[in-house]
Design a protein around this motif. Structure first.
Motif, PDB file in Angstrom:
ATOM      1  N   PRO A 123       7.514  -8.443  -9.736  1.00  0.00           N
ATOM      2  CA  PRO A 123       6.385  -7.636 -10.204  1.00  0.00           C
ATOM      3  C   PRO A 123       5.288  -8.527 -10.796  1.00  0.00           C
ATOM      4  CG  PRO A 123       8.458  -6.708 -10.959  1.00  0.00           C
ATOM      5  CD  PRO A 123       8.776  -8.033 -10.332  1.00  0.00           C
ATOM      6  N   GLY A 124       4.067  -8.210 -10.466  1.00  0.00           N
ATOM      7  CA  GLY A 124       2.929  -8.966 -10.977  1.00  0.00           C
ATOM      8  C   GLY A 124       2.631 -10.227 -10.191  1.00  0.00           C
ATOM      9  N   ASP A 125       3.452 -10.538  -9.195  1.00  0.00           N
ATOM     10  CA  ASP A 125       3.233 -11.731  -8.379  1.00  0.00           C
ATOM     11  C   ASP A 125       2.684 -11.308  -7.023  1.00  0.00           C
ATOM     12  OD1 ASP A 125       3.199 -14.337  -7.478  1.00  0.00           O
ATOM     13  OD2 ASP A 125       5.293 -14.299  -6.850  1.00  0.00           O
ATOM     14  N   GLU A 126       1.430 -10.926  -7.026  1.00  0.00           N
ATOM     15  CA  GLU A 126       0.789 -10.523  -5.788  1.00  0.00           C
ATOM     16  C   GLU A 126      -0.549 -11.242  -5.659  1.00  0.00           C
ATOM     17  OE1 GLU A 126      -0.324  -6.366  -5.618  1.00  0.00           O
ATOM     18  OE2 GLU A 126      -0.881  -6.361  -7.701  1.00  0.00           O
ATOM     19  N   THR A 127      -1.026 -11.332  -4.451  1.00  0.00           N
ATOM     20  CA  THR A 127      -2.323 -11.946  -4.202  1.00  0.00           C
ATOM     21  C   THR A 127      -3.362 -10.845  -4.097  1.00  0.00           C
ATOM     22  OG1 THR A 127      -1.309 -13.795  -3.051  1.00  0.00           O
ATOM     23  CG2 THR A 127      -3.646 -13.411  -2.635  1.00  0.00           C
ATOM     24  N   VAL A 128      -4.324 -10.891  -4.990  1.00  0.00           N
ATOM     25  CA  VAL A 128      -5.397  -9.906  -5.038  1.00  0.00           C
ATOM     26  C   VAL A 128      -6.714 -10.630  -4.785  1.00  0.00           C
ATOM     27  CG1 VAL A 128      -6.609  -8.230  -6.487  1.00  0.00           C
ATOM     28  CG2 VAL A 128      -4.126  -8.499  -6.698  1.00  0.00           C
ATOM     29  N   VAL A 129      -7.524 -10.083  -3.890  1.00  0.00           N
ATOM     30  CA  VAL A 129      -8.821 -10.665  -3.571  1.00  0.00           C
ATOM     31  C   VAL A 129      -9.908  -9.667  -3.963  1.00  0.00           C
ATOM     32  CG1 VAL A 129     -10.335 -11.507  -1.736  1.00  0.00           C
ATOM     33  CG2 VAL A 129      -7.881 -12.017  -1.666  1.00  0.00           C
ATOM     34  N   LEU A 130     -10.870 -10.152  -4.754  1.00  0.00           N
ATOM     35  CA  LEU A 130     -12.049  -9.359  -5.096  1.00  0.00           C
ATOM     36  C   LEU A 130     -13.263 -10.020  -4.465  1.00  0.00           C
ATOM     37  CD1 LEU A 130     -11.434  -8.704  -8.882  1.00  0.00           C
ATOM     38  CD2 LEU A 130     -11.343  -7.025  -7.041  1.00  0.00           C
ATOM     39  N   LEU A 175      -9.227  -9.136   5.566  1.00  0.00           N
ATOM     40  CA  LEU A 175      -8.415  -9.152   4.349  1.00  0.00           C
ATOM     41  C   LEU A 175      -7.257  -8.162   4.441  1.00  0.00           C
ATOM     42  CD1 LEU A 175     -11.253  -9.469   1.690  1.00  0.00           C
ATOM     43  CD2 LEU A 175      -9.592 -11.239   2.347  1.00  0.00           C
ATOM     44  N   ALA A 176      -7.490  -7.016   5.054  1.00  0.00           N
ATOM     45  CA  ALA A 176      -6.440  -6.003   5.182  1.00  0.00           C
ATOM     46  C   ALA A 176      -5.290  -6.486   6.065  1.00  0.00           C
ATOM     47  CB  ALA A 176      -7.019  -4.715   5.747  1.00  0.00           C
ATOM     48  N   SER A 177      -5.591  -7.358   7.013  1.00  0.00           N
ATOM     49  CA  SER A 177      -4.564  -7.807   7.935  1.00  0.00           C
ATOM     50  C   SER A 177      -3.986  -9.175   7.585  1.00  0.00           C
ATOM     51  CB  SER A 177      -5.132  -7.856   9.362  1.00  0.00           C
ATOM     52  OG  SER A 177      -6.148  -8.835   9.456  1.00  0.00           O
ATOM     53  N   ARG A 197      -3.586  -7.009  -1.902  1.00  0.00           N
ATOM     54  CA  ARG A 197      -4.608  -5.981  -2.172  1.00  0.00           C
ATOM     55  C   ARG A 197      -5.959  -6.659  -2.175  1.00  0.00           C
ATOM     56  NH1 ARG A 197      -4.007  -2.637  -7.480  1.00  0.00           N
ATOM     57  NH2 ARG A 197      -3.177  -4.490  -8.481  1.00  0.00           N
ATOM     58  N   HIS A 198      -6.977  -5.895  -1.819  1.00  0.00           N
ATOM     59  CA  HIS A 198      -8.334  -6.415  -1.916  1.00  0.00           C
ATOM     60  C   HIS A 198      -9.290  -5.265  -2.190  1.00  0.00           C
ATOM     61  CE1 HIS A 198      -8.441  -5.055   2.262  1.00  0.00           C
ATOM     62  NE2 HIS A 198      -9.768  -5.062   2.166  1.00  0.00           N
ATOM     63  N   VAL A 227     -16.280  -0.409   3.832  1.00  0.00           N
ATOM     64  CA  VAL A 227     -15.007  -0.978   3.383  1.00  0.00           C
ATOM     65  C   VAL A 227     -14.084   0.113   2.853  1.00  0.00           C
ATOM     66  CG1 VAL A 227     -16.122  -3.178   2.847  1.00  0.00           C
ATOM     67  CG2 VAL A 227     -15.802  -1.498   1.029  1.00  0.00           C
ATOM     68  N   GLU A 228     -12.803  -0.213   2.838  1.00  0.00           N
ATOM     69  CA  GLU A 228     -11.830   0.770   2.371  1.00  0.00           C
ATOM     70  C   GLU A 228     -11.885   0.972   0.861  1.00  0.00           C
ATOM     71  OE1 GLU A 228      -7.019   1.427   2.209  1.00  0.00           O
ATOM     72  OE2 GLU A 228      -7.874   0.293   3.877  1.00  0.00           O
ATOM     73  N   THR A 229     -11.994  -0.122   0.101  1.00  0.00           N
ATOM     74  CA  THR A 229     -11.993  -0.011  -1.360  1.00  0.00           C
ATOM     75  C   THR A 229     -13.264  -0.626  -1.924  1.00  0.00           C
ATOM     76  OG1 THR A 229      -9.581  -0.132  -1.389  1.00  0.00           O
ATOM     77  CG2 THR A 229     -10.721  -0.497  -3.476  1.00  0.00           C
TER      78      THR A 229
END
Length: 141
Positions: free
Chosen positions: A9-16, A49-51, A57-58, A96-98
């Motif tokens: 948990p908390g170990d994810e790659t997030v792109v903004l 980014l989605a693929s 997450r992005h 974009v999706e988000t």
């Protein structure tokens, strides 16, 4: 997390991705980048980014509105602002999706900017609040 990966948990790659204003500014009377080209580039990056296997997450942080400040302070803009910057933000939201919207209500940005372009401490705090809410699972669009 996507694709059945298992991580702590908390170990994810997030792109903004935070979109800026240069594309919406005029050069020779026309936007530097057309809204169609802007939208297409945003959609392509969103798809990439989605693929991407390393991105969990992005999101795209929307544009802040470009403001014409009274009293000659700030960056000089023509009458098309903030409308043109808002149109590019709307194009981003559609592509974009988000999309983490921050531009509206526009009037609140008079207290959140140094010069009509660059956020001050209050502006940065507002953007950070939007991102924090998204990271916590709130306000996805």
């Amino acid at each position: 997390m996507r694709r059945g990966r298992t991580r702590p948990p908390g170990d994810e790659t997030v792109v903004l991705v935070h979109a800026g204003h240069n594309d919406a500014q005029l050069s020779g009377g026309e936007p530097r980048v057309s809204d169609t080209a802007f939208r297409d580039a945003a959609a392509a990056l969103d798809t990439f980014l989605a693929s991407h296997e390393r991105v969990d997450r992005h999101a795209f942080v929307g544009l802040v509105p470009l403001l014409r400040l009274d009293g000659g302070e700030g960056v000089p803009f023509d009458e098309s602002q903030p409308g043109r910057s808002l149109a590019y933000d709307d194009a981003l939201a559609d592509a974009v999706e988000t999309h983490l919207a921050v531009a509206r209500p526009v009037g609140e940005w008079f207290e959140r900017t140094e010069d009509g372009v660059h956020p001050n401490d209050a502006g940065h705090a507002y953007v950070a609040e939007r991102v924090t809410a998204w990271l916590a699972g709130e306000g996805r669009r």
